[in-house]
Structures are given as C-alpha cells and as structure tokens.
Motif scaffolding. Structure first.
Motif, PDB file in Angstrom:
ATOM      1  N   ALA A 223       0.829  -1.203   0.000  1.00 32.27           N
ATOM      2  CA  ALA A 223       0.000   0.000   0.000  1.00 32.27           C
ATOM      3  C   ALA A 223       0.869   1.261   0.000  1.00 32.27           C
ATOM      4  CB  ALA A 223      -0.934  -0.009   1.208  1.00 32.27           C
ATOM      5  N   TRP A 224       1.935   1.245   0.804  1.00 32.71           N
ATOM      6  CA  TRP A 224       2.827   2.403   0.852  1.00 32.71           C
ATOM      7  C   TRP A 224       3.576   2.573  -0.469  1.00 32.71           C
ATOM      8  CZ3 TRP A 224       2.714   6.417   3.832  1.00 32.71           C
ATOM      9  CH2 TRP A 224       2.197   6.312   5.127  1.00 32.71           C
ATOM     10  N   THR A 225       3.951   1.456  -1.103  1.00 34.15           N
ATOM     11  CA  THR A 225       4.633   1.537  -2.402  1.00 34.15           C
ATOM     12  C   THR A 225       3.728   2.156  -3.454  1.00 34.15           C
ATOM     13  OG1 THR A 225       5.968  -0.426  -1.865  1.00 34.15           O
ATOM     14  CG2 THR A 225       5.801   0.211  -4.187  1.00 34.15           C
ATOM     15  N   ILE A 226       2.475   1.727  -3.470  1.00 30.44           N
ATOM     16  CA  ILE A 226       1.499   2.284  -4.415  1.00 30.44           C
ATOM     17  C   ILE A 226       1.308   3.777  -4.159  1.00 30.44           C
ATOM     18  CG2 ILE A 226      -0.927   2.249  -5.114  1.00 30.44           C
ATOM     19  CD1 ILE A 226      -0.889  -0.781  -4.541  1.00 30.44           C
ATOM     20  N   ALA A 227       1.201   4.148  -2.872  1.00 34.53           N
ATOM     21  CA  ALA A 227       1.026   5.556  -2.517  1.00 34.53           C
ATOM     22  C   ALA A 227       2.212   6.392  -2.976  1.00 34.53           C
ATOM     23  CB  ALA A 227       0.834   5.694  -1.005  1.00 34.53           C
ATOM     24  N   LEU A 228       3.418   5.835  -2.847  1.00 32.62           N
ATOM     25  CA  LEU A 228       4.621   6.558  -3.264  1.00 32.62           C
ATOM     26  C   LEU A 228       4.659   6.726  -4.777  1.00 32.62           C
ATOM     27  CD1 LEU A 228       7.211   7.842  -2.202  1.00 32.62           C
ATOM     28  CD2 LEU A 228       8.354   5.632  -2.476  1.00 32.62           C
ATOM     29  N   VAL A 229       4.274   5.685  -5.505  1.00 37.05           N
ATOM     30  CA  VAL A 229       4.239   5.767  -6.976  1.00 37.05           C
ATOM     31  C   VAL A 229       3.226   6.815  -7.416  1.00 37.05           C
ATOM     32  CG1 VAL A 229       3.647   4.521  -9.077  1.00 37.05           C
ATOM     33  CG2 VAL A 229       5.046   3.405  -7.324  1.00 37.05           C
ATOM     34  N   VAL A 230       2.054   6.803  -6.796  1.00 33.89           N
ATOM     35  CA  VAL A 230       1.028   7.808  -7.113  1.00 33.89           C
ATOM     36  C   VAL A 230       1.552   9.204  -6.805  1.00 33.89           C
ATOM     37  CG1 VAL A 230      -1.256   8.681  -6.481  1.00 33.89           C
ATOM     38  CG2 VAL A 230      -0.908   6.230  -6.782  1.00 33.89           C
ATOM     39  N   GLY A 231       2.265   9.325  -5.681  1.00 32.75           N
ATOM     40  CA  GLY A 231       2.821  10.614  -5.313  1.00 32.75           C
ATOM     41  C   GLY A 231       3.821  11.125  -6.340  1.00 32.75           C
ATOM     42  N   VAL A 232       4.611  10.238  -6.912  1.00 34.95           N
ATOM     43  CA  VAL A 232       5.594  10.638  -7.927  1.00 34.95           C
ATOM     44  C   VAL A 232       4.892  11.084  -9.209  1.00 34.95           C
ATOM     45  CG1 VAL A 232       7.447   9.785  -9.413  1.00 34.95           C
ATOM     46  CG2 VAL A 232       7.420   9.171  -6.992  1.00 34.95           C
ATOM     47  N   ILE A 233       3.748  10.494  -9.506  1.00 31.03           N
ATOM     48  CA  ILE A 233       3.010  10.833 -10.730  1.00 31.03           C
ATOM     49  C   ILE A 233       2.275  12.164 -10.594  1.00 31.03           C
ATOM     50  CG2 ILE A 233       1.106  10.100 -12.242  1.00 31.03           C
ATOM     51  CD1 ILE A 233       1.870   7.202 -11.603  1.00 31.03           C
ATOM     52  N   ILE A 234       1.795  12.478  -9.388  1.00 35.00           N
ATOM     53  CA  ILE A 234       0.938  13.646  -9.162  1.00 35.00           C
ATOM     54  C   ILE A 234       1.501  14.951  -9.738  1.00 35.00           C
ATOM     55  CG2 ILE A 234       0.180  15.227  -7.320  1.00 35.00           C
ATOM     56  CD1 ILE A 234      -0.732  12.825  -5.741  1.00 35.00           C
ATOM     57  N   PRO A 235       2.801  15.281  -9.554  1.00 35.55           N
ATOM     58  CA  PRO A 235       3.287  16.580 -10.059  1.00 35.55           C
ATOM     59  C   PRO A 235       3.143  16.768 -11.560  1.00 35.55           C
ATOM     60  CG  PRO A 235       4.889  15.573  -8.584  1.00 35.55           C
ATOM     61  CD  PRO A 235       3.854  14.541  -8.865  1.00 35.55           C
ATOM     62  N   PHE A 236       2.984  15.668 -12.295  1.00 36.88           N
ATOM     63  CA  PHE A 236       2.918  15.758 -13.749  1.00 36.88           C
ATOM     64  C   PHE A 236       1.486  15.769 -14.282  1.00 36.88           C
ATOM     65  CE2 PHE A 236       6.795  13.553 -12.413  1.00 36.88           C
ATOM     66  CZ  PHE A 236       7.756  14.400 -12.942  1.00 36.88           C
ATOM     67  N   VAL A 237       0.514  15.702 -13.374  1.00 37.65           N
ATOM     68  CA  VAL A 237      -0.879  15.675 -13.820  1.00 37.65           C
ATOM     69  C   VAL A 237      -1.725  16.766 -13.182  1.00 37.65           C
ATOM     70  CG1 VAL A 237      -0.852  13.198 -14.349  1.00 37.65           C
ATOM     71  CG2 VAL A 237      -1.492  13.959 -12.046  1.00 37.65           C
ATOM     72  N   VAL A 238      -1.143  17.547 -12.259  1.00 36.13           N
ATOM     73  CA  VAL A 238      -1.888  18.658 -11.658  1.00 36.13           C
ATOM     74  C   VAL A 238      -1.112  19.948 -11.881  1.00 36.13           C
ATOM     75  CG1 VAL A 238      -2.854  17.138  -9.891  1.00 36.13           C
ATOM     76  CG2 VAL A 238      -0.812  18.466  -9.365  1.00 36.13           C
ATOM     77  N   SER A 239      -1.791  21.061 -11.700  1.00 37.93           N
ATOM     78  CA  SER A 239      -1.172  22.363 -11.943  1.00 37.93           C
ATOM     79  C   SER A 239      -0.205  22.731 -10.815  1.00 37.93           C
ATOM     80  CB  SER A 239      -2.246  23.441 -12.050  1.00 37.93           C
ATOM     81  OG  SER A 239      -2.904  23.616 -10.799  1.00 37.93           O
ATOM     82  N   ASP A 240       0.687  23.671 -11.095  1.00 44.55           N
ATOM     83  CA  ASP A 240       1.615  24.135 -10.074  1.00 44.55           C
ATOM     84  C   ASP A 240       0.877  24.794  -8.914  1.00 44.55           C
ATOM     85  OD1 ASP A 240       3.647  23.197 -11.598  1.00 44.55           O
ATOM     86  OD2 ASP A 240       4.558  25.142 -12.059  1.00 44.55           O
ATOM     87  N   PHE A 241      -0.245  25.428  -9.198  1.00 43.94           N
ATOM     88  CA  PHE A 241      -1.043  26.056  -8.144  1.00 43.94           C
ATOM     89  C   PHE A 241      -1.555  25.013  -7.156  1.00 43.94           C
ATOM     90  CE2 PHE A 241      -5.141  27.435  -6.441  1.00 43.94           C
ATOM     91  CZ  PHE A 241      -4.790  28.673  -5.877  1.00 43.94           C
ATOM     92  N   ASP A 242      -2.081  23.917  -7.664  1.00 49.16           N
ATOM     93  CA  ASP A 242      -2.569  22.840  -6.797  1.00 49.16           C
ATOM     94  C   ASP A 242      -1.417  22.136  -6.083  1.00 49.16           C
ATOM     95  OD1 ASP A 242      -5.253  23.259  -7.430  1.00 49.16           O
ATOM     96  OD2 ASP A 242      -5.110  21.998  -9.224  1.00 49.16           O
ATOM     97  N   LEU A 243      -0.266  22.094  -6.732  1.00 49.02           N
ATOM     98  CA  LEU A 243       0.891  21.440  -6.114  1.00 49.02           C
ATOM     99  C   LEU A 243       1.336  22.152  -4.843  1.00 49.02           C
ATOM    100  CD1 LEU A 243       3.374  20.280  -8.909  1.00 49.02           C
ATOM    101  CD2 LEU A 243       2.151  18.897  -7.251  1.00 49.02           C
ATOM    102  N   LEU A 244       1.126  23.458  -4.774  1.00 55.74           N
ATOM    103  CA  LEU A 244       1.519  24.202  -3.582  1.00 55.74           C
ATOM    104  C   LEU A 244       0.763  23.688  -2.359  1.00 55.74           C
ATOM    105  CD1 LEU A 244       3.091  26.479  -2.245  1.00 55.74           C
ATOM    106  CD2 LEU A 244       1.234  28.036  -2.869  1.00 55.74           C
TER     107      LEU A 244
END
Length: 336
Positions: A13-34
């Motif tokens: 579960a933690w591995t999946i969460a980490l992979v999702v976390g690595v993907i997130i910056p490339f699919v959301v805006s910089d504003f949401d990333l803050l």
C-alpha cells in the motif's frame, strides 16, 4: 486477513502511494501542487506528534512552535546569508533537536504530566518572541523570499513547484520510514511499555525518562524539518502562522487522522490544509477561520467518542472485520 497477507499488504500500500505521489506533479497544476506540498510538510510534523502521542503517550501542545522554529531557522540563513535551501533544513533539524532535548529535560525535572503545560507556555510565548526579536526575525512582518529557493536543477526539466513537491515527498517518506523503524525496534517496545504503564516499564528495566526524552527529541526534529520545508516552499515565515491555535490544530490532526498510524499523519495534514478552503466556500472567507476551528474541535470530540484510533485506524479496523467476516462465510454447495 492472515498475518502473512497483512505483512505484505502494508508495504504494498505504501509503495502504491509513493508511486502515485511521484506521478501527481505531472498531472496537476503548479497552483494545486503548492497545497499538496503543504500537506506533505505538515504531515512530517503530525507524524512526529504521532510518535509522541500515539506511541509514547506524551502530550505536546507546542509542536506548532517547534514547527515555526524550524521554519525560521531555515529561512533566515537562506534570506539573509544566501545559504542553499538544504543547508537551512539541516540547521532547522539540528536546532529543533537541541530545543527538543532541552525542553524535554526541563519537563522531566518538573515531573508528572508537565510536558503538556510546558509546551502550551512555549506555544503562547513563541509568536511574542518572534515579534520582539525583530532584527533577526523581521518582527510582525516576518521574512519573505522572492520565490521558493527549492529550485529544480536545469537538467531535470522540472518546475520549482514540481521539484519542491518531489523533494518534500522523499523527505516525508524517509521521515515515516525512520519513525516506523524506531517503533518496531527495541525503542518501540520501550515506548509501548512507557505508554501502557511507566511504573511497570521501570520495574522491567526500562529507563522511562530516557525513553520519553528520545521520543520528544525525535518528534521535535520531525516537526522542525517539516516547518523548514513549509517556510521554504511558501517562501514566507510570519509570527501569525504559529499561534497557539496552530499547535492545537496539529494536535487535532494527529488525533483525528489516527495517532498510531503513519497514514493518519497524511490524512490529518490534508484536513488542516483543505478544511479552511472548504469552510470558505460554504460560509465565506471572513468566517472561515472560526468555522474551521469549530470543525477541528467537533472532529476531535467525535473521534475520541466514536473512533478513538482516528479516521485511518477506524477504517483499517472496519476493513479487517469485513475481511474476517467474509472469510468465515460458508460456501454454498450445489444440492444436485
């Protein structure tokens, strides 16, 4: 769910969460990333509180001040002396370690449950000290940076927001890994004994004072590093960000998210970041702050009354019960 399956389910579960976390910056805006990066930095502090509250049974209402100390310790050398951001983070971690040790020693000398009272005093005094030490801290107006100093190297092709998120994600993962290893080893057994009964722990050879001091010091480092990244990411540190109410909010995040689960730290931090925005959309910006505090208090009371293990702990318990029930359902045989 069998013990073996549970043993592999958590790392998966933690591995999946980490992979999702690595993907997130490339699919959301910089504003949401803050906002998402703020969640990660606050989660570091809440994870430290989880070590203290959930695993050693100690109460701190001053982690907001330690979080702020880490923020100022990191942003001051960066803003005034041009230090690299990572050097500021190291200074913040070291300073909060020393502060945690000193504060823990004072609390032990006072005896009893005085850590909670002492940390309340620290949380109340800290913003006033920031204002008084204006030549160093900038006083009421605090310290501003033109932008986040956590800039991506040119070869990465990442924006500042993406790089800041990924660095914070890695640091949070390392923080959780270190804290988890602490509570699953020899220190963890000592912490569990102290949380259950300090007298019984002492009778079994556990150095209660030393164990409590280590827990508070490590917890302070986690909060300080989280505060350092928070200040550097948003590029500002002001006294009003570290009032007593903020310390109480962090404590509520720990309890509501689940003080004995590391995932609870992330859930609690997400509540801290997104609840004011949700409240603002419902009641307006002017009343959002008061409504957020009311919801924190109500959530704390409801959690203590219904799900004492927090949202994550309660959800995990429900899943285990459902899995266990499903495993005991007898198979339907064909009469023919």
């Amino acid at each position: 769910m069998s013990t073996l399956r549970r043993r592999f389910a958590v790392p998966a579960a933690w591995t999946i969460a980490l992979v999702v976390g690595v993907i997130i910056p490339f699919v959301v805006s910089d504003f949401d990333l803050l906002d998402l990066t703020r969640v990660l930095t606050l989660a570091m502090a809440v994870a430290g509180l989880n070590l203290l509250l959930g695993h050693s049974g100690q109460l701190s209402v001053g982690h907001g001040a330690i979080f702020g100390l880490g923020g100022y310790a990191a942003i001051i050398p960066v803003a005034t002396h041009g230090w690299p951001w990572w050097a500021g983070v190291l200074v913040a971690g070291a300073l909060c370690l020393v502060f945690g040790l000193l504060l823990g020693l004072v609390a032990l000398k006072m005896g009893g449950a005085n850590l909670g009272l002492l940390t309340i005093a620290v949380a109340a005094i800290f913003p006033l000290l920031l204002i008084r030490l204006e030549p160093i801290t900038g006083g009421t107006f605090g310290i501003y940076l033109a932008g986040s100093p956590i800039e991506a190297p040119a070869w990465t092709g990442l924006t500042t927001a993406q790089f800041g998120f990924l660095v914070s994600l890695v640091v949070l993962a390392l923080t959780v890994l270190v804290l988890r290893n602490l509570v699953t080893g020899r220190l963890g057994r000592a912490l569990s004994a102290v949380r259950t009964s300090p007298l019984l722990a002492a009778a079994n050879g556990v150095d209660v004072n030393r164990t409590k001091l280590i827990a508070f010091a490590v917890s302070s480092v986690a909060a300080g590093i989280g505060g350092a990244f928070y200040a550097l990411v948003i590029a500002i540190a002001v006294p009003d960000s570290y009032l007593v109410t903020f310390s109480i909010t962090l404590l509520a995040a720990s309890v509501v998210g689940g003080s004995r689960t590391w995932a609870g730290a992330i859930v609690g931090a997400a509540i801290v970041v997104y609840l004011p925005t949700l409240a603002e959309g419902i009641v307006g910006a002017q009343a959002a702050g008061n409504w957020s505090q009311l919801v924190y208090a109500a959530g704390l009371i409801i959690t203590l009354a219904i799900a004492r293990s927090g949202l994550v702990g309660g959800f995990t318990t429900l899943v285990r019960r459902a899995t266990r029930t499903a495993g005991h359902i007898p198979a339907v045989t064909n009469p023919h």
